[in-house]
Design a protein around this motif. Structure first.
Motif, PDB file in Angstrom:
ATOM      1  N   HIS A 154       0.847  -1.182   0.000  1.00  0.00           N
ATOM      2  CA  HIS A 154       0.000   0.000   0.000  1.00  0.00           C
ATOM      3  C   HIS A 154       0.892   1.246   0.000  1.00  0.00           C
ATOM      4  O   HIS A 154       1.807   1.348   0.827  1.00  0.00           O
ATOM      5  N   VAL A 155       0.651   2.149  -0.924  1.00  0.00           N
ATOM      6  CA  VAL A 155       1.557   3.278  -1.166  1.00  0.00           C
ATOM      7  C   VAL A 155       0.938   4.581  -0.681  1.00  0.00           C
ATOM      8  O   VAL A 155      -0.173   4.951  -1.065  1.00  0.00           O
ATOM      9  N   ALA A 156       1.688   5.280   0.172  1.00  0.00           N
ATOM     10  CA  ALA A 156       1.267   6.592   0.685  1.00  0.00           C
ATOM     11  C   ALA A 156       2.075   7.682  -0.005  1.00  0.00           C
ATOM     12  O   ALA A 156       3.187   7.441  -0.492  1.00  0.00           O
ATOM     13  N   PRO A 157       1.549   8.902  -0.039  1.00  0.00           N
ATOM     14  CA  PRO A 157       2.271   9.996  -0.697  1.00  0.00           C
ATOM     15  C   PRO A 157       3.599  10.313  -0.009  1.00  0.00           C
ATOM     16  O   PRO A 157       3.718  10.236   1.219  1.00  0.00           O
ATOM     17  N   LEU A 158       4.575  10.667  -0.801  1.00  0.00           N
ATOM     18  CA  LEU A 158       5.866  11.102  -0.292  1.00  0.00           C
ATOM     19  C   LEU A 158       5.682  12.433   0.445  1.00  0.00           C
ATOM     20  O   LEU A 158       5.078  13.356  -0.101  1.00  0.00           O
ATOM     21  N   GLU A 195       1.111  16.614   9.941  1.00  0.00           N
ATOM     22  CA  GLU A 195      -0.185  16.032  10.258  1.00  0.00           C
ATOM     23  C   GLU A 195      -0.938  15.657   8.985  1.00  0.00           C
ATOM     24  O   GLU A 195      -1.581  14.593   8.912  1.00  0.00           O
ATOM     25  N   ALA A 196      -0.859  16.501   7.974  1.00  0.00           N
ATOM     26  CA  ALA A 196      -1.579  16.237   6.729  1.00  0.00           C
ATOM     27  C   ALA A 196      -1.049  14.991   6.034  1.00  0.00           C
ATOM     28  O   ALA A 196      -1.830  14.123   5.584  1.00  0.00           O
ATOM     29  N   TYR A 197       0.264  14.873   5.933  1.00  0.00           N
ATOM     30  CA  TYR A 197       0.836  13.691   5.288  1.00  0.00           C
ATOM     31  C   TYR A 197       0.608  12.429   6.132  1.00  0.00           C
ATOM     32  O   TYR A 197       0.384  11.341   5.587  1.00  0.00           O
ATOM     33  N   ALA A 198       0.653  12.559   7.459  1.00  0.00           N
ATOM     34  CA  ALA A 198       0.375  11.412   8.322  1.00  0.00           C
ATOM     35  C   ALA A 198      -1.083  10.967   8.169  1.00  0.00           C
ATOM     36  O   ALA A 198      -1.385   9.763   8.203  1.00  0.00           O
ATOM     37  N   SER A 199      -1.981  11.918   7.987  1.00  0.00           N
ATOM     38  CA  SER A 199      -3.395  11.575   7.770  1.00  0.00           C
ATOM     39  C   SER A 199      -3.579  10.797   6.474  1.00  0.00           C
ATOM     40  O   SER A 199      -4.438   9.910   6.382  1.00  0.00           O
ATOM     41  N   ASP A 200      -2.751  11.120   5.474  1.00  0.00           N
ATOM     42  CA  ASP A 200      -2.809  10.354   4.229  1.00  0.00           C
ATOM     43  C   ASP A 200      -2.420   8.892   4.472  1.00  0.00           C
ATOM     44  O   ASP A 200      -2.994   7.974   3.873  1.00  0.00           O
ATOM     45  N   VAL A 201      -1.440   8.668   5.332  1.00  0.00           N
ATOM     46  CA  VAL A 201      -1.067   7.292   5.679  1.00  0.00           C
ATOM     47  C   VAL A 201      -2.241   6.596   6.372  1.00  0.00           C
ATOM     48  O   VAL A 201      -2.543   5.433   6.100  1.00  0.00           O
TER      49      VAL A 201
END
Length: 467
Positions: free
Chosen positions: A166-170, A187-193
């Motif tokens: 499963h791929v999350a945004p860099l 926080e925003a990138y962690a929410s994407d995970v």
């Protein structure tokens, strides 16, 4: 040996005949034949000296005498496998433990970063009882089949994404969806995970681990925003998985401020597994996995022995100990902080001067220069980056590119890289980008820019080697 050395053309012809073409050379149109290295310098068959800005494997410098001597002396006495008692392996494990959070207290020694990440994957799956892995886009974790499967950088050009990956945004605050003007990109990138995890669980998938480079390198010399790892760890552990940090590119003091790059994420953040490679042995095949007692006990519960023929040998551990000794005695971590800050400042001055430089990012001696075609779109300047690297090579400076657009100039030099080296590289970078045949004085070394092949028409000729 020198008298018996083949000419460059003969060596190239033999390589093309005998070595698989997928094993590529730097500068394939005009490869460099390197016959010797010392410190931050490499030498070709004619004795020409090149400044090495990219070799993070020769961590404390090419052919460092202390490291070479340690390997030689131990080789004269004993080199065997780790099934016999020997002081070197326990002494080395104890020294590594002193650099890590106390929870990371069990060590496995191997030969390469790929082996280390493959073992980390096995440990994670055994501990959690789960199969799936979350990774970042553009990640690269090694060349084994198991690791190509969790490396979007590779699998997108091969068989594609497996259902258990499963791929999350860099977390790229220059090019990603949440940029430098976002109030809380971590926080925003962690929410994407978290969204990736939730989506996987809705399909009945169970997460074993989140794999991440502390500072994504192939992804473009990325510096994740502070606080990102702790928040992702909450989400991953909440899903029953563990957090695996890949320090293979950036560990052992390269970031300057800390010994390990994951420590940039806060003193309270502790991963469940740390993998090490490349710089750990200064060119000797050595790697390591550090983990917790709980993870190690779960692995032991299988009843299956883990044995690595050469991993943890007396010679490998002697080399590893020597690298740590040099790092400490020569204060190379502090040196990386000092020289890296100086180089970053010089590069930022170039950014203000040259619109093609969209971003300068990094910490310590891990730095990326993002080249763009225009500021509005931040379109990667891929061809320009390739041209620039070629011109620098013609002037005896070895640099390369990375990132999805192959437009990021990457700096990961040996840790002995000096202030004069930084001045030299940036002066030449400026000369190429400016295209003006003007002399550039670098302390007591003068680079005379005479008509040639840099930019519209410059070539630099060095005096003596910078100190």
């Amino acid at each position: 040996m020198a008298a018996d050395q083949r000419g460059k053309a003969e060596t190239l012809a033999l390589r093309r005949r005998l070595i698989g073409s997928s094993c590529r050379l730097f500068f394939p149109e005009d490869p460099v034949k390197i016959t010797r290295g010392q410190g931050q310098y490499m030498y070709d068959e004619q004795g020409a000296e090149y400044l090495d800005c990219i070799n993070n494997v020769a961590h404390v410098g090419h052919c460092h005498p202390v490291v070479v001597q340690a390997a030689h002396e131990q080789n004269q006495v004993l080199n065997t496998n780790s099934r016999y008692l020997h002081d070197n392996i326990v002494n080395y494990a104890r020294r590594l433990a002193e650099t890590l959070p106390e929870q990371l207290c069990v060590f496995y020694f191997l030969n390469s970063g790929s082996e280390a990440n493959d073992l980390a994957l096995r440990l994670a799956r055994q501990y959690t009882g789960h199969q799936d892995v979350v990774v970042l886009d553009h990640a690269y974790h090694g060349h084994l089949s198991s690791l190509i499967d969790i490396s979007p950088y590779k699998f997108r050009n091969l068989e594609g994404q497996k259902e258990w990956v499963h791929v999350a945004p860099l977390p790229d605050i220059y090019r990603g969806p949440y940029r430098e003007d976002h109030p809380n990109p971590a926080e925003a990138y962690a929410s994407d995970v978290k969204h990736v995890i939730d989506s996987a669980q809705e399909r009945g998938r169970k997460i074993a681990a989140f794999f991440v480079e502390s500072l994504p390198s192939v992804g473009g010399q990325i510096i994740p925003p502070a606080g990102y790892f702790p928040r992702v760890a909450e989400h991953i552990r909440g899903a029953g998985g563990i957090f695996v940090v890949d320090e293979i590119q950036v560990g052992f003091g390269r970031v300057g401020k800390h010994f390990w790059a994951f420590q940039l994420q806060g003193e309270n953040f502790v991963p469940d597994i740390v993998t090490m490679g490349k710089p750990i042995g200064n060119g000797h095949p050595l790697a390591c996995v550090a983990t917790t007692q709980a993870v190690a006990r779960a692995f032991e519960a299988t009843g299956v022995e883990y044995f690595n023929t050469f991993g943890g040998s007396p010679v490998s551990c002697a080399v590893g100990l020597a690298v740590l000794e040099v790092l400490e005695k020569e204060q190379l971590q502090a040196h990386a902080a000092h020289v890296g800050s100086f180089l970053m400042e010089l590069l930022r001055q170039q950014k203000a001067k040259h619109p093609i430089i969209g971003d300068v990012r990094g910490i310590g001696l891990f730095i990326g220069v993002d080249l763009i075609k225009d500021e509005a779109t931040r379109k990667p300047a891929t061809e320009e980056a390739d041209y620039l690297v070629s011109r620098l090579k013609e002037n005896y400076i070895l640099l390369s590119t990375d990132g999805p657009g192959r437009n990021i100039l990457k700096f990961k030099p040996p840790m002995c890289f000096s202030l004069d080296d930084a001045r030299r590289v940036v002066a030449m970078l400026d000369a190429v980008l400016t295209g003006e045949p003007e002399p550039a004085s670098l302390g007591d070394t003068v680079y005379s820019l005479t008509p040639g092949s840099i930019g519209p028409g410059c070539r630099a000729t060095a005096g003596h080697r910078p100190s």
